[in-house]
Design a protein around this motif. Structure first.
Motif, PDB file in Angstrom:
ATOM      1  N   PRO A  69       0.802  -1.232   0.000  1.00  0.00           N
ATOM      2  CA  PRO A  69       0.000   0.000   0.000  1.00  0.00           C
ATOM      3  C   PRO A  69       0.830   1.277   0.000  1.00  0.00           C
ATOM      4  N   TYR A  70       2.147   1.161   0.080  1.00  0.00           N
ATOM      5  CA  TYR A  70       2.996   2.350  -0.048  1.00  0.00           C
ATOM      6  C   TYR A  70       3.237   2.719  -1.515  1.00  0.00           C
ATOM      7  N   THR A  71       3.026   1.772  -2.413  1.00  0.00           N
ATOM      8  CA  THR A  71       3.277   2.044  -3.827  1.00  0.00           C
ATOM      9  C   THR A  71       2.070   1.756  -4.714  1.00  0.00           C
ATOM     10  N   SER A  72       1.238   0.814  -4.329  1.00  0.00           N
ATOM     11  CA  SER A  72       0.182   0.309  -5.205  1.00  0.00           C
ATOM     12  C   SER A  72      -1.183   0.862  -4.818  1.00  0.00           C
ATOM     13  N   LEU A 117      -0.930 -13.952   6.802  1.00  0.00           N
ATOM     14  CA  LEU A 117      -0.868 -13.585   5.388  1.00  0.00           C
ATOM     15  C   LEU A 117       0.564 -13.603   4.883  1.00  0.00           C
ATOM     16  N   PRO A 118       0.740 -13.845   3.579  1.00  0.00           N
ATOM     17  CA  PRO A 118       2.086 -13.891   3.008  1.00  0.00           C
ATOM     18  C   PRO A 118       2.682 -12.505   2.850  1.00  0.00           C
ATOM     19  N   SER A 119       3.931 -12.469   2.397  1.00  0.00           N
ATOM     20  CA  SER A 119       4.608 -11.210   2.164  1.00  0.00           C
ATOM     21  C   SER A 119       3.888 -10.393   1.109  1.00  0.00           C
ATOM     22  N   THR A 120       4.239  -9.122   1.026  1.00  0.00           N
ATOM     23  CA  THR A 120       3.527  -8.191   0.168  1.00  0.00           C
ATOM     24  C   THR A 120       4.384  -7.809  -1.027  1.00  0.00           C
ATOM     25  N   LEU A 121       3.733  -7.614  -2.176  1.00  0.00           N
ATOM     26  CA  LEU A 121       4.422  -7.215  -3.393  1.00  0.00           C
ATOM     27  C   LEU A 121       4.516  -5.701  -3.483  1.00  0.00           C
ATOM     28  N   TYR A 122       5.382  -5.222  -4.393  1.00  0.00           N
ATOM     29  CA  TYR A 122       5.514  -3.790  -4.609  1.00  0.00           C
ATOM     30  C   TYR A 122       4.276  -3.207  -5.263  1.00  0.00           C
ATOM     31  N   ASN A 123       3.854  -3.785  -6.377  1.00  0.00           N
ATOM     32  CA  ASN A 123       2.769  -3.186  -7.145  1.00  0.00           C
ATOM     33  C   ASN A 123       2.036  -4.242  -7.946  1.00  0.00           C
ATOM     34  N   THR A 124       0.936  -3.829  -8.552  1.00  0.00           N
ATOM     35  CA  THR A 124       0.069  -4.763  -9.259  1.00  0.00           C
ATOM     36  C   THR A 124       0.736  -5.388 -10.470  1.00  0.00           C
ATOM     37  N   ALA A 164      21.328  -4.555  -7.294  1.00  0.00           N
ATOM     38  CA  ALA A 164      21.846  -3.374  -6.606  1.00  0.00           C
ATOM     39  C   ALA A 164      22.598  -2.442  -7.531  1.00  0.00           C
ATOM     40  N   ASP A 165      22.856  -2.872  -8.766  1.00  0.00           N
ATOM     41  CA  ASP A 165      23.568  -2.008  -9.712  1.00  0.00           C
ATOM     42  C   ASP A 165      22.643  -0.984 -10.368  1.00  0.00           C
ATOM     43  N   ASN A 166      21.332  -1.157 -10.208  1.00  0.00           N
ATOM     44  CA  ASN A 166      20.400  -0.188 -10.774  1.00  0.00           C
ATOM     45  C   ASN A 166      20.436   1.114  -9.994  1.00  0.00           C
ATOM     46  N   ASP A 167      20.130   2.208 -10.670  1.00  0.00           N
ATOM     47  CA  ASP A 167      20.189   3.515 -10.032  1.00  0.00           C
ATOM     48  C   ASP A 167      19.171   3.669  -8.907  1.00  0.00           C
ATOM     49  N   ASP A 168      18.098   2.864  -8.951  1.00  0.00           N
ATOM     50  CA  ASP A 168      17.059   3.025  -7.939  1.00  0.00           C
ATOM     51  C   ASP A 168      17.170   2.002  -6.816  1.00  0.00           C
ATOM     52  N   VAL A 169      18.364   1.428  -6.588  1.00  0.00           N
ATOM     53  CA  VAL A 169      18.493   0.355  -5.607  1.00  0.00           C
ATOM     54  C   VAL A 169      18.121   0.821  -4.207  1.00  0.00           C
ATOM     55  N   VAL A 170      18.518   2.034  -3.823  1.00  0.00           N
ATOM     56  CA  VAL A 170      18.214   2.498  -2.470  1.00  0.00           C
ATOM     57  C   VAL A 170      16.702   2.579  -2.275  1.00  0.00           C
ATOM     58  N   TYR A 171      16.015   3.085  -3.295  1.00  0.00           N
ATOM     59  CA  TYR A 171      14.565   3.197  -3.200  1.00  0.00           C
ATOM     60  C   TYR A 171      13.920   1.812  -3.227  1.00  0.00           C
ATOM     61  N   GLN A 172      14.443   0.896  -4.059  1.00  0.00           N
ATOM     62  CA  GLN A 172      13.927  -0.472  -4.092  1.00  0.00           C
ATOM     63  C   GLN A 172      14.077  -1.156  -2.742  1.00  0.00           C
ATOM     64  N   LEU A 173      15.249  -0.980  -2.138  1.00  0.00           N
ATOM     65  CA  LEU A 173      15.486  -1.603  -0.836  1.00  0.00           C
ATOM     66  C   LEU A 173      14.571  -1.011   0.221  1.00  0.00           C
ATOM     67  N   LYS A 174      14.343   0.288   0.142  1.00  0.00           N
ATOM     68  CA  LYS A 174      13.412   0.912   1.087  1.00  0.00           C
ATOM     69  C   LYS A 174      12.048   0.245   0.989  1.00  0.00           C
ATOM     70  N   GLN A 175      11.540   0.046  -0.236  1.00  0.00           N
ATOM     71  CA  GLN A 175      10.234  -0.570  -0.406  1.00  0.00           C
ATOM     72  C   GLN A 175      10.249  -2.032   0.035  1.00  0.00           C
ATOM     73  N   LEU A 176      11.348  -2.743  -0.234  1.00  0.00           N
ATOM     74  CA  LEU A 176      11.459  -4.130   0.202  1.00  0.00           C
ATOM     75  C   LEU A 176      11.433  -4.224   1.721  1.00  0.00           C
ATOM     76  N   PHE A 177      12.214  -3.375   2.379  1.00  0.00           N
ATOM     77  CA  PHE A 177      12.267  -3.429   3.836  1.00  0.00           C
ATOM     78  C   PHE A 177      10.976  -2.924   4.462  1.00  0.00           C
ATOM     79  N   ASN A 178      10.322  -1.952   3.810  1.00  0.00           N
ATOM     80  CA  ASN A 178       9.001  -1.535   4.291  1.00  0.00           C
ATOM     81  C   ASN A 178       8.026  -2.703   4.254  1.00  0.00           C
ATOM     82  N   ALA A 179       8.093  -3.486   3.180  1.00  0.00           N
ATOM     83  CA  ALA A 179       7.174  -4.610   3.029  1.00  0.00           C
ATOM     84  C   ALA A 179       7.548  -5.781   3.934  1.00  0.00           C
ATOM     85  N   GLU A 180       8.828  -6.012   4.141  1.00  0.00           N
ATOM     86  CA  GLU A 180       9.278  -7.207   4.851  1.00  0.00           C
ATOM     87  C   GLU A 180       9.583  -6.971   6.327  1.00  0.00           C
ATOM     88  N   LEU A 181      10.112  -5.799   6.663  1.00  0.00           N
ATOM     89  CA  LEU A 181      10.587  -5.568   8.023  1.00  0.00           C
ATOM     90  C   LEU A 181       9.736  -4.553   8.771  1.00  0.00           C
TER      91      LEU A 181
END
Length: 563
Positions: free
Chosen positions: A230-233, A268-275, A546-563
């Motif tokens: 729900p932070y992105t989707s 419930l299972p883990s959450t995805l980034y977006n639809t 992690a080589d993508n330019d948006d890795v920090v933002y991706q990790l933020k969303q991953l950790f928001n969803a997982e942690l």
């Protein structure tokens, strides 16, 4: 109705499950490659083998040193360079050009590219304002990502059309000046997709498929429900907001609502980034019930045998113009919105799957943007149903990681620490040709955070690469901690370049990981991603480059969803 495989949603990944590469074992269980299947073993046998392997690995234990990470959470700094990560899908070139953030279901490709086509057609008309030709530029990104750019003032477009109005409400509550040009540009709904058998069984027991019956089915352990972050989707945010309103319509932030959310989320299972990612995952055929928009449903052949039930607020793509945009650009946005509303363009939208189910309506009375923002935060705090998290980070410190990769890995871990809740249990393992327990698992209080920071800062790269040895040690640490905290949800994060040239190989460790059911998210640094995807795919988890330019933002969303 008993829980059975036909009702279980296995949506624990963030990317499409990949096919396992071939592996076979040698006589000693070391490096060998050629079998396709993961051998099935019992949980008891998995635990026995795990203890045997870890005993042979014989990991060292470091003496922890405390340190302080002086960095703070900076949303603006975490966002990637917008032109590299979210390039314009349509670039207007007339004298007055207005840029619009557009959600991806209408600014992607094919039938997801409606606004791209309409923008190009609009630009070719060469309309004029005060004698100057006008055009629009389109930048495609998830609704929540657009909100992050705008609210942080990292990059503010002239206009913004998210999937639904909740994002606009949140921006307004945060003090962003914007004006609604249209509550609806094209029609759409969010909802749930379920297999016929699932739908029929819910109807058989509850006589209807509504939020009320779904909540009962989840709490009574009849089914598991997967929905997007729900932070992105927009579909995830809409469903979550409706759930909280269902739990307590007078105050969706009340203790009653929060307790109901915990009960609902407990299994419930883990959450995805977006639809869009959810759609890709669902194509493997194992998903029985998921959140999705109607337009996505109608354009995905794999879903034709599924039932669709609209839920949550409508997703009618409102158009907002930023008050910071010049008067001329605001007028351009207004003209483009009128162009979208023309009958011929609405007919095209209908052909692309929009403007359907127009008789569906659900309104969230009295919920403002501040409440929606608070609902997001409550979800993050309670998404595991009150269960604590046990997370072990497994860091590759082999010689191939020397230089930029190890520096990037360390920064990633330091960043991730900011998004770990105080109630989580966290440990750290490093590996090269040998494995070291850098930090035993403990609750992430201020003391553990300082040890976590100190251990990260002291990591250095040298030696061979025994990725699966490091993973086994992390798994063993988790099993021991689960005896102390049996209701916790375990997660492993492997940060590596993917290269494995020492120790146990995939074929030997995969049955253990599969049987114990621990999610393993992998993050690759200058990596052989296919190898890391094999590891993540065992229990359907995420792989991030992690080589993508948006890795920090991706990790933020991953950790928001997982942690």
């Amino acid at each position: 109705m008993k829980r059975k495989s036909g009702l279980i949603v296995r949506i624990m990944c963030l990317l499409l499950v990949v096919l396992f590469a071939g592996c076979t074992t040698g006589n000693d269980g070391k490096i060998d490659n050629s079998s396709n299947d993961i051998k099935k073993i019992s949980e008891a046998d998995a635990k026995t083998e795990l203890k045997s392997y870890v005993k042979k690995i014989n990991p060292d234990t470091a003496s922890p040193k405390r340190d302080i990470d002086s960095g703070t959470i900076d949303t603006k700094a975490e966002l990637p360079d917008i032109d590299k990560t979210y390039p314009l899908s349509v670039e207007g070139s007339n004298q007055i050009d207005a840029e619009i953030f557009v959600s991806p279901e209408k600014a992607g490709s094919g039938k997801d590219g409606l606004f791209n086509e309409l923008a190009e057609a609009f630009n070719k008309k060469n309309l004029k304002i005060d004698g100057k030709t006008i055009s629009v530029s389109v930048r495609s990104m998830a609704s929540g990502t657009g909100l992050d750019y705008i609210s942080s003032e990292s990059y503010v477009p002239d206009a913004y059309t998210p999937s639904n109005l909740l994002w606009g409400k949140m921006l307004e509550s945060q003090g962003t000046g914007l004006t609604t040009i249209a509550d609806r540009t094209i029609g759409n709904t969010g909802g749930l997709l379920m297999k016929e058998a699932t739908y029929d069984e819910i109807m058989s027991k509850y006589n209807e498929v509504t939020v009320d019956s779904l909540v009962k089915a989840v709490i009574e352990d009849d089914l598991l429900l997967g929905y997007t972050n729900p932070y992105t989707s927009s579909t995830g945010l809409s469903l979550l907001t409706q759930l909280m309103n269902h739990f307590d319509s007078s105050n969706p932030l009340s203790e009653q609502a929060v307790n109901s959310l915990r009960e609902f989320q407990k299994d419930l299972p883990s959450t995805l980034y977006n639809t869009l990612q959810l759609r890709e995952v669902a194509k493997n055929g194992s998903v029985d019930i998921l959140s999705i928009s109607y337009q996505t449903y109608i354009n995905t052949p794999e879903f034709k045998q599924y039932k669709y039930v609209p839920l949550g607020i409508r997703q009618d793509s409102p158009m907002y113009v930023m008050n910071t945009a010049s008067a001329e650009k605001q007028q351009v946005v207004s003209e483009f919105t009128k162009f979208i509303a023309e009958q011929g363009n609405q007919d095209t939208a209908s052909k692309y799957g929009f403007n359907q189910l127009d008789d569906y309506e659900y309104k969230l009375e009295g919920i403002d943007g501040a409440t929606v923002t608070s609902i997001q935060k409550l979800w993050k705090e309670n998404k595991n149903g009150g269960k604590p998290i046990i997370a072990v980070f497994v860091a590759d410190v082999s010689g191939s990681m020397d230089g930029a990769p190890i520096n990037s890995l360390k920064q990633s871990l330091l960043n991730s620490g900011k998004y770990i809740g105080d109630d989580a249990y966290v440990g750290l393992v490093s590996y090269s040709d040998e494995v070291t327990i850098e930090l035993p698992i403990e609750r992430m209080d201020s003391k553990q955070r300082s040890y976590f920071t100190g251990a990260i800062k002291n990591l250095t790269a040298d030696g061979g690469t025994a990725t699966y040895d490091g993973t086994l040690v992390a798994l063993s640490m988790i099993q021991e901690k689960l005896e102390e905290v049996p209701d916790a949800r375990p997660i492993i994060f492997v940060l590596s370049d993917g290269e494995t040239n020492e120790g146990y190989e995939f074929n030997k460790v995969a049955p253990i990981i599969k049987s114990l059911g621990v999610s393993i998210n992998t993050i690759g640094y200058n990596a052989q991603l296919d190898e890391l995807k094999k590891l993540s795919a065992i229990n359907e988890s995420a792989t991030i480059n992690a080589d993508n330019d948006d890795v920090v933002y991706q990790l933020k969303q991953l950790f928001n969803a997982e942690l």
